[in-house]
Design a protein around this motif. Sequence first.
Motif, PDB file in Angstrom:
ATOM      1  N   HIS A  20       0.800  -1.230   0.000  1.00 44.98           N
ATOM      2  CA  HIS A  20       0.000   0.000   0.000  1.00 44.98           C
ATOM      3  C   HIS A  20       0.831   1.276   0.000  1.00 44.98           C
ATOM      4  O   HIS A  20       0.276   2.364  -0.148  1.00 44.98           O
ATOM      5  N   ARG A  21       2.135   1.167   0.152  1.00 45.82           N
ATOM      6  CA  ARG A  21       2.979   2.364   0.115  1.00 45.82           C
ATOM      7  C   ARG A  21       3.691   2.548  -1.214  1.00 45.82           C
ATOM      8  O   ARG A  21       4.386   3.544  -1.419  1.00 45.82           O
ATOM      9  N   GLY A  22       3.534   1.610  -2.120  1.00 44.51           N
ATOM     10  CA  GLY A  22       4.178   1.706  -3.413  1.00 44.51           C
ATOM     11  C   GLY A  22       3.362   2.506  -4.406  1.00 44.51           C
ATOM     12  O   GLY A  22       2.281   3.022  -4.092  1.00 44.51           O
ATOM     13  N   LEU A  23       3.876   2.612  -5.611  1.00 45.21           N
ATOM     14  CA  LEU A  23       3.211   3.364  -6.674  1.00 45.21           C
ATOM     15  C   LEU A  23       1.780   2.869  -6.884  1.00 45.21           C
ATOM     16  O   LEU A  23       0.828   3.659  -6.878  1.00 45.21           O
ATOM     17  N   VAL A  24       1.620   1.573  -7.077  1.00 44.31           N
ATOM     18  CA  VAL A  24       0.309   1.002  -7.390  1.00 44.31           C
ATOM     19  C   VAL A  24      -0.565   0.915  -6.147  1.00 44.31           C
ATOM     20  O   VAL A  24      -1.719   1.357  -6.137  1.00 44.31           O
ATOM     21  N   GLY A  25      -0.027   0.332  -5.087  1.00 40.77           N
ATOM     22  CA  GLY A  25      -0.822   0.137  -3.880  1.00 40.77           C
ATOM     23  C   GLY A  25      -1.312   1.432  -3.268  1.00 40.77           C
ATOM     24  O   GLY A  25      -2.455   1.515  -2.794  1.00 40.77           O
ATOM     25  N   SER A  26      -0.485   2.473  -3.287  1.00 44.79           N
ATOM     26  CA  SER A  26      -0.907   3.743  -2.693  1.00 44.79           C
ATOM     27  C   SER A  26      -2.033   4.369  -3.502  1.00 44.79           C
ATOM     28  O   SER A  26      -2.950   4.993  -2.937  1.00 44.79           O
ATOM     29  N   ALA A  27      -1.996   4.202  -4.822  1.00 46.38           N
ATOM     30  CA  ALA A  27      -3.078   4.738  -5.659  1.00 46.38           C
ATOM     31  C   ALA A  27      -4.383   4.007  -5.387  1.00 46.38           C
ATOM     32  O   ALA A  27      -5.459   4.622  -5.320  1.00 46.38           O
ATOM     33  N   ILE A  28      -4.305   2.695  -5.243  1.00 47.36           N
ATOM     34  CA  ILE A  28      -5.511   1.911  -4.942  1.00 47.36           C
ATOM     35  C   ILE A  28      -6.038   2.278  -3.562  1.00 47.36           C
ATOM     36  O   ILE A  28      -7.252   2.429  -3.359  1.00 47.36           O
ATOM     37  N   TRP A  29      -5.164   2.439  -2.605  1.00 49.96           N
ATOM     38  CA  TRP A  29      -5.565   2.832  -1.244  1.00 49.96           C
ATOM     39  C   TRP A  29      -6.287   4.175  -1.272  1.00 49.96           C
ATOM     40  O   TRP A  29      -7.350   4.331  -0.660  1.00 49.96           O
ATOM     41  N   ARG A  30      -5.725   5.164  -1.983  1.00 53.21           N
ATOM     42  CA  ARG A  30      -6.359   6.481  -2.067  1.00 53.21           C
ATOM     43  C   ARG A  30      -7.734   6.389  -2.716  1.00 53.21           C
ATOM     44  O   ARG A  30      -8.694   7.021  -2.260  1.00 53.21           O
ATOM     45  N   PHE A 220       1.504   3.705 -21.739  1.00 55.26           N
ATOM     46  CA  PHE A 220       1.634   4.189 -20.364  1.00 55.26           C
ATOM     47  C   PHE A 220       0.259   4.486 -19.777  1.00 55.26           C
ATOM     48  O   PHE A 220      -0.551   5.192 -20.379  1.00 55.26           O
ATOM     49  N   LEU A 221       0.034   3.967 -18.573  1.00 53.36           N
ATOM     50  CA  LEU A 221      -1.236   4.132 -17.867  1.00 53.36           C
ATOM     51  C   LEU A 221      -0.990   4.814 -16.532  1.00 53.36           C
ATOM     52  O   LEU A 221      -0.131   4.380 -15.746  1.00 53.36           O
ATOM     53  N   HIS A 222      -1.724   5.876 -16.265  1.00 54.40           N
ATOM     54  CA  HIS A 222      -1.600   6.564 -14.976  1.00 54.40           C
ATOM     55  C   HIS A 222      -2.191   5.679 -13.875  1.00 54.40           C
ATOM     56  O   HIS A 222      -3.226   5.022 -14.063  1.00 54.40           O
ATOM     57  N   VAL A 223      -1.544   5.687 -12.707  1.00 55.32           N
ATOM     58  CA  VAL A 223      -1.996   4.789 -11.634  1.00 55.32           C
ATOM     59  C   VAL A 223      -3.385   5.142 -11.104  1.00 55.32           C
ATOM     60  O   VAL A 223      -4.054   4.281 -10.530  1.00 55.32           O
ATOM     61  N   HIS A 224      -3.833   6.375 -11.268  1.00 58.14           N
ATOM     62  CA  HIS A 224      -5.205   6.684 -10.854  1.00 58.14           C
ATOM     63  C   HIS A 224      -6.209   5.915 -11.711  1.00 58.14           C
ATOM     64  O   HIS A 224      -7.232   5.426 -11.205  1.00 58.14           O
TER      65      HIS A 224
END
Length: 324
Positions: A20-30, A220-224
């Motif tokens: 949840h603190r990485g690029l992908v996980g943090s975006a999903i958490w938000r 390229f895909l934005h993590v949001h």
Amino acid sequence: MPQTLLGPLPLDAKIHVAGHRGLVGSAIWRHLSDRGHTALVGRSSAELDLRDRAATFDFYAEQRPDYVVLAAARVGGILANSTYPAEFLSDNIRIQVNVLDAAQACGVRRLLLLGSSCIYPKFAPQPITEDSLLTGPLEQTNDAYAIAKIAGVIHVQAMRRQYGASFISAMPTNLYGPQDNFDLESSHVLPAMIRKFHDAKVGARPEVALWGSGRPRREFLHVHDLARAAVALLERYDEAAPINIGVGEDVSIRDLAETVRQIVGYEGPIVWDPSKPDGTPRKLLDVARIESLGWKAEISLVDGIRATYDWFKDHSPLAGAGDR
């Protein structure tokens, strides 16, 4: 096979976002937090080493989440993958095996494993459909990481066959956005470009050197957008086959570099080093299946790069004395 568990994610469901603190996980958490989910569970790698099987099983036995998004992984660009293939293979397989086994053991309702488009053959027909998996040789510069992610896909499928588990896997294209890794030794191509052009601008350097020929094409895909896709899949997808997540459009590395150069505001020339590896010539995903579920990427590449550069300047210590 139990009745499918598709439908809206309950806002009070306990959801473990692994990584949840990485690029992908943090975006999903938000994204989940913004949706109003109230029982999100996350542990940093210092708090829980998912490579440790006993610790992972203890965590799942204690927390007993309803849903799991497996975004934890050891990741990196061509340099990191080429330098540390054994660690990329070992770490990622252990993370996946431990989380999948522990999730099944404690009765997790739904699990989404996030892989990578690098699982597909180096010369797969373009755009790449999901059934291209295991039809040809992999790109050698990241084959160890790809094999680990392929093992995750097969593990998910095995869980479905043996236990009737409602587990799924998805293969995102190249991702970028806030919380990205801008370290030049381990970053992917787009954040590496942002960092190089920024450093050159701040340091008034006469040129920027980039790897390869610039000819390969990447998507390229934005993590949001990826975060929205993850939720959409948990709510609407329940099949054994992996599903692609992408934009459906790609760009040459040379054109990408020019776009980043302009957004950063660096005015010097770009020097290409063809002695360095290009990687896969093209890697464009066919996204018809996920778009048929009602999801589609919304953030343009230019807007996404601009927002990512703003985040880098405002939040990354690597930005140094950059233009703020």
